[in-house]
Design an enzyme around this catalytic site. Structure first.
Site, short mmCIF file in Angstrom:
data_model
loop_
_atom_site.label_atom_id
_atom_site.label_comp_id
_atom_site.label_asym_id
_atom_site.label_seq_id
_atom_site.Cartn_x
_atom_site.Cartn_y
_atom_site.Cartn_z
N LYS A 1 1.31 -1.52 -0.29
CA LYS A 1 0.38 0.17 -0.06
C LYS A 1 0.68 1.03 -0.06
O LYS A 1 1.90 1.45 0.94
CB LYS A 1 -1.16 -0.55 1.29
CG LYS A 1 -1.95 1.11 1.51
CD LYS A 1 -2.63 0.78 2.21
CE LYS A 1 -3.98 1.89 1.97
NZ LYS A 1 -4.94 2.25 1.07
N GLY B 1 6.38 1.08 5.66
CA GLY B 1 7.31 -0.52 4.87
C GLY B 1 7.33 0.32 3.72
O GLY B 1 8.73 0.75 2.28
N CYS B 2 6.46 0.56 2.87
CA CYS B 2 5.99 1.20 1.64
C CYS B 2 7.39 2.39 0.96
O CYS B 2 7.39 2.19 -0.12
CB CYS B 2 4.50 0.53 0.52
SG CYS B 2 4.03 -0.53 1.04
N THR B 3 6.97 3.31 1.76
CA THR B 3 8.04 4.15 1.91
C THR B 3 9.08 4.46 2.01
O THR B 3 10.19 4.63 1.09
CB THR B 3 6.93 5.18 3.29
OG1 THR B 3 5.88 5.68 2.39
CG2 THR B 3 7.68 6.99 3.22
N ALA C 1 10.64 2.69 -1.26
CA ALA C 1 10.18 3.28 -2.66
C ALA C 1 11.22 4.62 -2.49
O ALA C 1 12.16 4.82 -3.37
CB ALA C 1 8.67 3.66 -2.37
#
Length: 157
Positions: free
Chosen positions: A40, A45-47, A50
């Site tokens: 998401k 974590g995704c930030t 990325a």
């Protein structure tokens, strides 16, 4: 569905992506790429993942590696995420999770006793021949970019 393994042909895909782009396996024929699935946009974590990839992007591009992030988010959420963190590589929308299913990363998850379907954070390094060279399952966001960079260097040798 059979689980993908290193040496398998990478499943075909075509998705809308950030910046008004479209990404497809056909357009990437003959060049190596990383397809990384994240749960998401705009989550911690995704930030981390990325931003790590964005930071390594010049080195990855120098090695000839295209990068595509994939999530089940809709394009508006992906655009907002890309703009907020200055992410220049394509982030693709797999709202119907067909690509995630083809890659075997649409799985049953559990959080606080609740079970639901979602994306397992997984990355696939695909060679210029369209075969999967490397798979990272249950990726640790902070370590991801360094692992990909190391594998991309090996691919170039």
């Amino acid at each position: 569905m059979t689980e993908l393994a290193e040496g398998s042909n990478a499943p075909a895909f075509r998705m809308a992506a950030s910046g008004g782009r479209e990404v497809s396996s056909d357009a990437l024929k003959g060049q190596p790429y990383l397809l990384y699935f994240y749960p998401k946009a705009n989550t911690p974590g995704c930030t981390t993942q990325a931003c790590g990839v964005q930071e390594a992007l010049p080195q990855l591009a120098h090695l000839g590696l295209e990068i595509i992030g994939v999530s089940p988010d809709a394009i508006p959420a992906i655009e907002k995420f890309a703009k907020k963190y200055g992410l220049s590589f394509p982030l693709a929308s797999d709202e119907d999770h067909k690509v995630a299913e083809a890659y075997g990363v649409w799985v049953q998850k559990s959080l606080y006793g609740r079970t639901f379907m979602g994306v397992e954070r997984t990355s696939f390094l695909v060679g210029a021949d369209g075969k999967i060279v490397r798979i990272w399952r249950k990726v640790k966001p902070a370590e991801h970019a360094a692992q990909v960079l190391e594998a991309a260097r090996e691919l170039k040798e």
